[in-house]
Design a protein around this motif. Structure first.
Motif, PDB file in Angstrom:
ATOM      1  N   GLY A  28       0.793  -1.232   0.000  1.00 10.89           N
ATOM      2  CA  GLY A  28       0.000   0.000   0.000  1.00 10.89           C
ATOM      3  C   GLY A  28       0.822   1.278   0.000  1.00 10.89           C
ATOM      4  N   TYR A  29       1.762   1.358   0.931  1.00  7.40           N
ATOM      5  CA  TYR A  29       2.507   2.615   1.035  1.00  7.40           C
ATOM      6  C   TYR A  29       3.399   2.833  -0.176  1.00  7.40           C
ATOM      7  CZ  TYR A  29       5.268   6.375   3.014  1.00  7.40           C
ATOM      8  OH  TYR A  29       5.873   7.573   3.227  1.00  7.40           O
ATOM      9  N   THR A  47      -4.492   7.447   2.859  1.00 10.62           N
ATOM     10  CA  THR A  47      -4.680   6.036   3.222  1.00 10.62           C
ATOM     11  C   THR A  47      -6.109   5.562   2.951  1.00 10.62           C
ATOM     12  OG1 THR A  47      -3.138   6.523   4.997  1.00 10.62           O
ATOM     13  CG2 THR A  47      -4.261   4.418   5.089  1.00 10.62           C
ATOM     14  N   TYR A  51      -7.028   2.596   0.162  1.00 10.97           N
ATOM     15  CA  TYR A  51      -7.563   1.276   0.487  1.00 10.97           C
ATOM     16  C   TYR A  51      -9.023   1.118   0.038  1.00 10.97           C
ATOM     17  CZ  TYR A  51      -3.349  -0.318   2.592  1.00 10.97           C
ATOM     18  OH  TYR A  51      -2.058  -0.722   2.742  1.00 10.97           O
ATOM     19  N   ARG A  78       3.177  -8.263   8.056  1.00 10.94           N
ATOM     20  CA  ARG A  78       1.830  -7.670   8.109  1.00 10.94           C
ATOM     21  C   ARG A  78       1.440  -7.027   6.788  1.00 10.94           C
ATOM     22  NH1 ARG A  78       2.744  -3.847  13.084  1.00 10.94           N
ATOM     23  NH2 ARG A  78       4.598  -3.524  11.826  1.00 10.94           N
ATOM     24  N   ARG A  79       2.423  -6.760   5.955  1.00 15.06           N
ATOM     25  CA  ARG A  79       2.114  -6.094   4.678  1.00 15.06           C
ATOM     26  C   ARG A  79       1.512  -7.082   3.695  1.00 15.06           C
ATOM     27  NH1 ARG A  79       4.387  -1.189   4.784  1.00 15.06           N
ATOM     28  NH2 ARG A  79       6.417  -0.889   5.715  1.00 15.06           N
ATOM     29  N   ARG A  80       0.666  -6.497   2.831  1.00 14.28           N
ATOM     30  CA  ARG A  80       0.138  -7.300   1.722  1.00 14.28           C
ATOM     31  C   ARG A  80       0.588  -6.660   0.425  1.00 14.28           C
ATOM     32  NH1 ARG A  80      -6.120  -8.499   2.718  1.00 14.28           N
ATOM     33  NH2 ARG A  80      -5.989  -6.792   4.182  1.00 14.28           N
ATOM     34  N   TYR A  82       0.341  -6.272  -3.757  1.00 11.95           N
ATOM     35  CA  TYR A  82      -0.682  -6.362  -4.804  1.00 11.95           C
ATOM     36  C   TYR A  82      -0.017  -6.355  -6.174  1.00 11.95           C
ATOM     37  CZ  TYR A  82      -3.614  -5.067  -0.892  1.00 11.95           C
ATOM     38  OH  TYR A  82      -4.237  -5.051   0.333  1.00 11.95           O
TER      39      TYR A  82
ATOM     40  N   PHE B  31      -8.923  -4.194   5.936  1.00  8.57           N
ATOM     41  CA  PHE B  31      -7.768  -3.318   5.689  1.00  8.57           C
ATOM     42  C   PHE B  31      -7.332  -2.489   6.894  1.00  8.57           C
ATOM     43  CE2 PHE B  31     -10.022  -3.740   1.599  1.00  8.57           C
ATOM     44  CZ  PHE B  31      -9.020  -4.345   0.866  1.00  8.57           C
ATOM     45  N   GLU B  34      -3.602  -2.772   7.950  1.00 15.32           N
ATOM     46  CA  GLU B  34      -2.744  -2.233   6.881  1.00 15.32           C
ATOM     47  C   GLU B  34      -2.810  -0.709   6.836  1.00 15.32           C
ATOM     48  OE1 GLU B  34      -2.248  -4.045   2.759  1.00 15.32           O
ATOM     49  OE2 GLU B  34      -4.029  -5.019   3.570  1.00 15.32           O
ATOM     50  N   MET B  35      -4.017  -0.182   7.052  1.00 18.60           N
ATOM     51  CA  MET B  35      -4.179   1.278   7.007  1.00 18.60           C
ATOM     52  C   MET B  35      -3.385   1.926   8.131  1.00 18.60           C
ATOM     53  SD  MET B  35      -8.223   1.534   6.115  1.00 18.60           S
ATOM     54  CE  MET B  35      -8.390   3.302   6.087  1.00 18.60           C
ATOM     55  N   GLN B  37      -0.782   0.717   9.602  1.00 21.25           N
ATOM     56  CA  GLN B  37       0.645   0.577   9.315  1.00 21.25           C
ATOM     57  C   GLN B  37       1.103   1.578   8.257  1.00 21.25           C
ATOM     58  OE1 GLN B  37       1.882  -3.103   7.648  1.00 21.25           O
ATOM     59  NE2 GLN B  37       3.913  -2.948   8.549  1.00 21.25           N
ATOM     60  N   MET B  38       0.275   1.740   7.221  1.00 20.37           N
ATOM     61  CA  MET B  38       0.633   2.703   6.184  1.00 20.37           C
ATOM     62  C   MET B  38       0.660   4.122   6.750  1.00 20.37           C
ATOM     63  SD  MET B  38      -1.208   3.564   2.583  1.00 20.37           S
ATOM     64  CE  MET B  38      -0.931   5.193   1.866  1.00 20.37           C
ATOM     65  N   PHE B  39      -0.283   4.391   7.646  1.00 17.13           N
ATOM     66  CA  PHE B  39      -0.297   5.705   8.277  1.00 17.13           C
ATOM     67  C   PHE B  39       1.010   5.934   9.040  1.00 17.13           C
ATOM     68  CE2 PHE B  39      -0.899   8.117  12.155  1.00 17.13           C
ATOM     69  CZ  PHE B  39      -1.415   9.292  11.682  1.00 17.13           C
TER      70      PHE B  39
END
Lengths: 115, 247
Positions: A28-29, A47, A51, A78-80, A82, B31, B34-35, B37-39
């Protein structure tokens, strides 16, 4: 009209995510950073927006979760990650062709300064 | 990032976790982690490196959260998932129950109950949309009622939140407050009604109808006497005890 072309034009968020994932699998990031780089900092993807778009794109089978992961020292479990599906790649190509047609017409009409 | 910066990041992530809890449950389960963590990554790269001020960072985060919250709830309502979907289904059941007696003996446009309309298709009578009425305040002679559904009230609250958040983000707080006020006033004018209560009685609280009569029953035919002319035999017929039909 084929099924792939039915999704065109894509929303800006979906287009940018597909464009970012065209370079390879990303989490994601990484996608958000790639979108910022591709748009020269003009598009920032938050974010929630990211998502939300990912959820809809997974449902439409434009992207899928990737099984491949980077090296363990670089990875966070923990990351996914894509990646683009075949349908997502076709949708991106169709959208880019649409842009190219629009640019060609704009050039013919002298609406766009040649670079 | 130094130790204080890491602590700030953890605190910021904790705050963001609260925001994530506002999302529909399905989205949050899929999500949420993940959200967060991304934050955290975004916070580290933007605020931790000193590239962006904390105020500006939070402003963009809140604007994004406000937009995506509205989008996700609309998507959840459409998909019929979570509590928005339950609320929608309940409202639909409620409407069906309300219109059930009308549906049982369906009336066509031609006024013939239970028969097909054009092309033989059964056209059902649809009751006009009705809104539930909830009493907000009540006095002896008046009552203030809210005519609408609870879900629309929630939508109004979300709309107002989005307007105010957008105003705060763009720096036009005054304009946003005026818009929010106008929305609230329009909503009240549309949904709130003042009803006058009429005391129970034959004439309400008004004067008696002309003539001074109370409720008048319609004229009805007199009951036929069992021993009247219809039952009485003619002299040239059978003796009493056998009924005679008169044509």
């Amino acid at each position: 009209m084929t099924k792939e072309l039915a999704a065109v034009p894509l929303t800006p968020a979906v287009f940018h995510i597909l464009f970012a994932l065209a370079g390879g699998d990303k989490h994601g990031y990484e996608i958000a950073r790639q979108v910022g780089e591709d748009s020269l900092g003009r598009v920032t993807m938050g974010t929630g927006t990211l998502y939300g778009s990912i959820k809809r794109m997974l449902a439409e089978a434009l992207i899928e979760e990737s099984g491949r992961r980077p090296a363990p020292e670089l990875d966070d479990e923990r990351r996914r990650y894509y990646r683009l599906t075949e349908q997502g790649r076709r949708a991106l190509e169709a959208e880019l062709q649409r842009y190219a047609r629009v640019v060609a017409v704009a050039r013919r009409r002298d609406l766009l300064a040649s670079t | 990032m130094n130790r204080g910066g890491a602590g700030r990041r953890v605190r910021a992530q904790r705050w963001y976790r609260f925001i994530v809890r506002l999302y529909p449950a399905a989205h949050r389960r899929a999500f949420g982690d993940e959200m967060v963590q991304m934050f955290g990554d975004h916070y580290r790269d933007a605020v931790g490196s000193g590239r962006v001020s904390r105020w500006r960072f939070w402003r963009s985060v809140l604007a994004d959260a406000g937009r995506s919250l509205v989008t996700e709830y609309i998507a959840a309502i459409r998909a019929g998932a979570g509590w928005p979907g339950r609320l929608r289904r309940r409202n639909r059941r409620w409407r069906q129950r309300r219109s059930a007696p009308y549906r049982r003996d369906a009336v066509t446009r031609t006024g013939r109950p239970g028969r097909g309309g054009r092309r033989g298709r059964r056209r059902r009578y649809r009751r006009p949309a009705c809104r539930p009425v909830r009493v907000v305040a009540k006095t002896r002679r008046h009552r203030l009622v809210y005519r609408g559904r609870f879900s629309s009230l929630v939508l109004l609250a979300v709309l107002l939140g989005a307007v105010l958040a957008a105003g705060t983000v763009t720096g036009h707080t005054g304009v946003a407050a005026i818009v929010a006020g106008a929305v609230v006033l329009a909503w009240l004018a549309y949904r709130i009604r003042l009803d006058r209560l009429v005391p129970a009685g034959p004439h309400g609280d008004g004067p008696a109808p002309p003539g001074g009569a109370s409720v008048r029953e319609p004229r009805r035919p007199l009951p036929m006497c069992p021993g009247g002319s219809a039952a009485r035999p003619r002299p040239d017929q059978e003796p009493p005890g056998q009924a005679v039909a008169l044509i």
